[in-house]
Design a protein around this motif. Structure first.
Motif, mmCIF file in Angstrom:
data_model
loop_
_atom_site.group_PDB
_atom_site.id
_atom_site.type_symbol
_atom_site.label_atom_id
_atom_site.label_comp_id
_atom_site.label_asym_id
_atom_site.label_seq_id
_atom_site.Cartn_x
_atom_site.Cartn_y
_atom_site.Cartn_z
ATOM 1 N N GLN A 75 55.333 -48.368 -34.640
ATOM 2 C CA GLN A 75 54.725 -47.091 -34.964
ATOM 3 C C GLN A 75 55.531 -46.466 -36.079
ATOM 4 O OE1 GLN A 75 54.124 -44.690 -31.511
ATOM 5 N NE2 GLN A 75 52.701 -46.127 -30.579
ATOM 6 N N ARG A 76 54.826 -45.841 -36.998
ATOM 7 C CA ARG A 76 55.457 -45.312 -38.198
ATOM 8 C C ARG A 76 55.911 -43.875 -38.000
ATOM 9 N NH1 ARG A 76 53.736 -49.353 -41.724
ATOM 10 N NH2 ARG A 76 53.928 -51.171 -40.381
ATOM 11 N N CYS A 77 56.966 -43.508 -38.688
ATOM 12 C CA CYS A 77 57.590 -42.195 -38.562
ATOM 13 C C CYS A 77 56.664 -41.096 -39.098
ATOM 14 C CB CYS A 77 58.917 -42.195 -39.303
ATOM 15 S SG CYS A 77 59.763 -40.609 -39.338
ATOM 16 N N ALA A 78 56.353 -40.126 -38.256
ATOM 17 C CA ALA A 78 55.444 -39.043 -38.660
ATOM 18 C C ALA A 78 56.075 -38.157 -39.724
ATOM 19 C CB ALA A 78 55.060 -38.207 -37.438
ATOM 20 N N SER A 79 57.359 -37.843 -39.578
ATOM 21 C CA SER A 79 58.005 -36.979 -40.569
ATOM 22 C C SER A 79 58.093 -37.673 -41.922
ATOM 23 C CB SER A 79 59.400 -36.574 -40.085
ATOM 24 O OG SER A 79 60.221 -37.707 -39.869
ATOM 25 N N THR A 93 58.547 -49.646 -31.208
ATOM 26 C CA THR A 93 59.707 -49.450 -32.068
ATOM 27 C C THR A 93 59.253 -48.592 -33.242
ATOM 28 O OG1 THR A 93 60.776 -51.535 -31.464
ATOM 29 C CG2 THR A 93 61.397 -50.549 -33.569
ATOM 30 N N VAL A 94 59.882 -47.452 -33.415
ATOM 31 C CA VAL A 94 59.494 -46.498 -34.457
ATOM 32 C C VAL A 94 60.323 -46.784 -35.701
ATOM 33 C CG1 VAL A 94 59.213 -44.069 -35.048
ATOM 34 C CG2 VAL A 94 59.027 -44.798 -32.659
ATOM 35 N N THR A 95 59.647 -46.943 -36.823
ATOM 36 C CA THR A 95 60.321 -47.188 -38.099
ATOM 37 C C THR A 95 59.744 -46.265 -39.152
ATOM 38 O OG1 THR A 95 58.779 -48.846 -38.957
ATOM 39 C CG2 THR A 95 60.474 -49.632 -37.435
ATOM 40 N N THR A 116 62.385 -47.493 -28.912
ATOM 41 C CA THR A 116 63.524 -47.682 -29.813
ATOM 42 C C THR A 116 63.154 -47.225 -31.217
ATOM 43 O OG1 THR A 116 62.857 -49.978 -30.247
ATOM 44 C CG2 THR A 116 64.482 -49.613 -28.504
ATOM 45 N N THR A 117 64.146 -46.803 -31.962
ATOM 46 C CA THR A 117 63.975 -46.460 -33.378
ATOM 47 C C THR A 117 64.908 -47.339 -34.190
ATOM 48 O OG1 THR A 117 65.689 -44.737 -33.382
ATOM 49 C CG2 THR A 117 63.469 -44.075 -32.751
ATOM 50 N N ALA A 118 64.447 -47.777 -35.335
ATOM 51 C CA ALA A 118 65.232 -48.691 -36.163
ATOM 52 C C ALA A 118 65.188 -48.246 -37.611
ATOM 53 C CB ALA A 118 64.696 -50.125 -36.034
ATOM 54 N N ASP A 119 66.312 -48.458 -38.294
ATOM 55 C CA ASP A 119 66.376 -48.088 -39.705
ATOM 56 C C ASP A 119 67.477 -48.904 -40.366
ATOM 57 O OD1 ASP A 119 65.761 -46.892 -42.052
ATOM 58 O OD2 ASP A 119 66.556 -44.914 -41.550
#
Length: 634
Positions: A299-303, A247-249, A181-184
């Motif tokens: 996990q942190r956003c690479a971009s 979860t990627v943030t 999942t990705t969250a923002d």
């Protein structure tokens, strides 16, 4: 003599020459722009008529008034083609009427309601459009009397379609083994919105699938407790708590605090936030915190990390270096060009006329957008740049400044390419991150010695990459994800470390349940990824062995020695494929959830449509998930 015989007597050709009633008149004489004729139907009475050479309207009126009926008939020979045309027109008219009848029978009220519903949801239109007189007249005119549905019907269809979408999505997720999942969080219209998307890889086709789980309004003060609660609630709502790998943030403070607050072991500092944090979400907490027990690894956003390197580390290196004044001078002139092109239509027209391409003012949030805009500026020739500066009335870039900008574009092209890779949703996996970062460092170092202006800046950025991605290279999950990606395998590792990685892969593969291992297939054709081959550096390849029934170690060895880069090759290595699904389900970027927020008009729709928070969320989820779960079609 009648009018049909006048050609031999020298009559000037006129409109009567091709008129199908000309046989009823006899030519007498020319009279300037007119001709004099005798009506044959009026004989024996002499009745001379005058008519224009370019029109027969006077004569037609005479026939209609005096000889209406069977007396005045068209010439059978001359009128045949006109009658054929009239018959053809009649047949076309019949076909049009028949088509209209068929459309009217097929286009019933239910169909019209469905088309209007799709229009409202897919284009995020205002609900009030249904009550606008112009829209209602449009629907009535196109459907020959059918009417537009009212807002009550629309709300009912939204409820029904949303329920159907949830059932279908939950059924799909129930068959998936691993999800990410990705969250923002996004602020707009004096409010904050929390968005979450879900991603998985289809086990058969190895295609990535995506869906939106939530687009909720955050009430009250934004805290790490409220964010943690939203993450848990959305995972629970779709029964994926146990399936979420990560979860990627982004690296913003709200999410940093969420996982720092509730992690068992968290020693990260604000100065060295890594790309990927192996954070346990199991809490030995008080009863009121039980709801947070199922928070996944973050996990942190690479971009976002790369953008931090550009906006923070690059800026610091430039501002403290010897080229600081040159950088400020060159960029200020470039921004003057962008500003004139953006605010003045004349400026944009001048830019398009000179270079046959539009120039635009880049967003300050996205460095790769600014980089693309800068590429267009440096592509101008000296003559074009001089002409553009003169027409826009801006200070012209000096030769040294242009050399500086051209080197900037050349040196940092790999960085822009890496950002594009991370933001691609379909072909981007966790296993892409380590090779991309390694290749980026190599590409930057290749320019260091030859750089005239950016030697020190390159050194500073490579150091920043090592610091900010330190956690990435110590992450076992990231290493396994890279090793199980056929495009990279183990070439990115030092030769001394490859044997150990083979052993670790064999150990992980031995834990795969036999039921999960599919029957091996014949070897497939391998496709290359040419554009990415220009970016990545590969080691020497070895010939792959023939597929056969084999043990874990032999399968891992055959896979490592293979040369295929296509994901389809994984079908020949079932245990490696299972590891790929487990570790590469994770996305390295929050780009999908950012696209959820950035869809045109979605954040202003709430205010424009006077929707409640619940209906606003439903519309956005229906819109995002329409490809995976088509809109309700009754």
């Amino acid at each position: 003599m009648d009018a049909s015989q006048n050609e031999s007597c020298g009559e000037t050709k006129s409109a009567m020459h091709t008129w199908r009633y000309r046989h009823h008149f006899t030519y007498k004489a020319d009279q300037g722009k007119n001709i004099i004729v005798q009506c044959n139907l009026c004989l024996p009475r002499v009745n001379l008529l005058s008519t224009s050479k370019t029109s027969t309207s006077n004569l037609k009126k005479h026939l209609d008034r005096t000889h209406l009926g069977c007396e005045a008939r068209p010439d059978a020979k001359r009128g045949r083609r006109r009658e054929e045309y009239n018959g053809e027109d009649s047949r076309q008219g019949q076909l049009k009427r028949l088509k209209a009848e068929i459309i009217s029978k097929c286009m019933n009220q239910a169909k019209i309601d469905q088309l209007i519903f799709n229009y409202i949801v897919e284009d995020c239109q205002s609900f009030h459009v249904l009550e606008q007189p112009g829209f209602q007249k449009l629907i009535a005119g196109l459907t020959e009397g059918l009417r537009s549905m009212d807002r009550i019907t629309l709300f009912a269809k939204v409820d029904l379609s949303f329920s159907k979408m949830r059932v279908e999505l939950m059924a799909k997720l129930a068959t998936v083994q691993y999800v990410c999942t990705t969250a923002d969080v996004w602020s707009a219209n004096n409010g904050s919105f929390f968005g979450m998307t879900c991603h998985w890889i289809d086990g058969d086709s190895l295609e990535r699938k995506s869906a939106a789980l939530g687009f909720a309004r955050l009430q009250g003060r934004l805290t790490h407790d409220s964010l943690a609660g939203k993450i848990h609630d959305m995972h629970s709502a779709y029964n994926v708590e146990s399936k979420v790998q990560t979860t990627v943030t982004d690296n913003a403070s709200p999410f940093v605090n969420v996982f720092k607050e509730f992690a068992v072991d968290s020693t990260d500092s604000d100065d060295d936030i890594g790309m990927f944090d192996n954070v346990s979400a199991v809490l030995e907490a008080e009863p009121e915190q039980d709801m947070l027990l199922f928070l996944p690894t973050v996990q942190r956003c690479a971009s976002h990390t790369l953008e931090q390197i550009v906006t923070e580390d690059f800026w610091q290196a430039v501002s403290q270096g010897p080229t600081c004044q040159l950088y400020y001078s060159a960029m200020s002139k470039v921004y003057s060009i962008w500003s004139k092109c953006h605010h003045l239509q004349v400026g944009m027209e001048a830019a398009e006329e000179i270079k046959k391409m539009p120039l635009f003012v880049p967003s300050v949030v996205r460095w790769n957008v600014e980089y693309s805009a800068l590429q267009k500026v440096v592509s101008l020739t000296e003559r074009e740049l001089t002409e553009l500066s003169a027409r826009l009335d801006v200070t012209r870039l000096q030769p040294e400044e242009m050399d500086f900008l051209k080197e900037y574009v050349t040196v940092f092209h790999p960085l822009a390419f890496a950002l594009e890779l991370f933001q691609a949703e379909q072909k981007c996996y966790l296993g892409l991150v380590i090779p991309t970062v390694l290749s980026l460092k190599n590409k930057l170092n290749e320019h260091k010695d030859a750089a005239k202006y950016f030697g020190d800046v390159i050194l500073a950025m490579v150091t920043a990459i090592n610091v900010r991605f330190r956690e990435l290279f110590s992450s076992s999950e990231a290493k396994f994800a890279t090793a199980t990606t056929p495009q990279f395998r183990l070439w990115w590792l030092a030769a001394s470390e490859r044997e150990e990685m083979c052993s670790q892969l064999a150990t992980m593969a031995s834990l795969v349940e036999p039921a999960d291992v599919a029957e091996t297939n014949p070897c497939r054709n391998v496709s290359t990824i040419e554009s990415e081959d220009d970016f990545f550096s590969y080691g020497s390849a070895k010939n792959s062995s023939h597929n056969q029934e084999r043990g874990v170690t032999e399968e891992i060895r055959s896979y490592v020695e293979g040369t295929g880069k296509s994901l389809e090759c994984l079908q020949d290595f079932p245990r490696v494929k299972q590891l790929f699904l487990k570790y590469n389900t994770t996305l390295p970027s929050t780009a999908p959830v950012q696209r959820l927020f950035s869809q045109k008009g979605n954040l202003v729709t709430l205010q424009r449509n006077f929707l409640t928070d619940d209906y606003f969320e439903r519309i956005q989820l229906l819109r995002y998930n329409s490809n995976l779960c088509p809109l309700l079609n009754e």
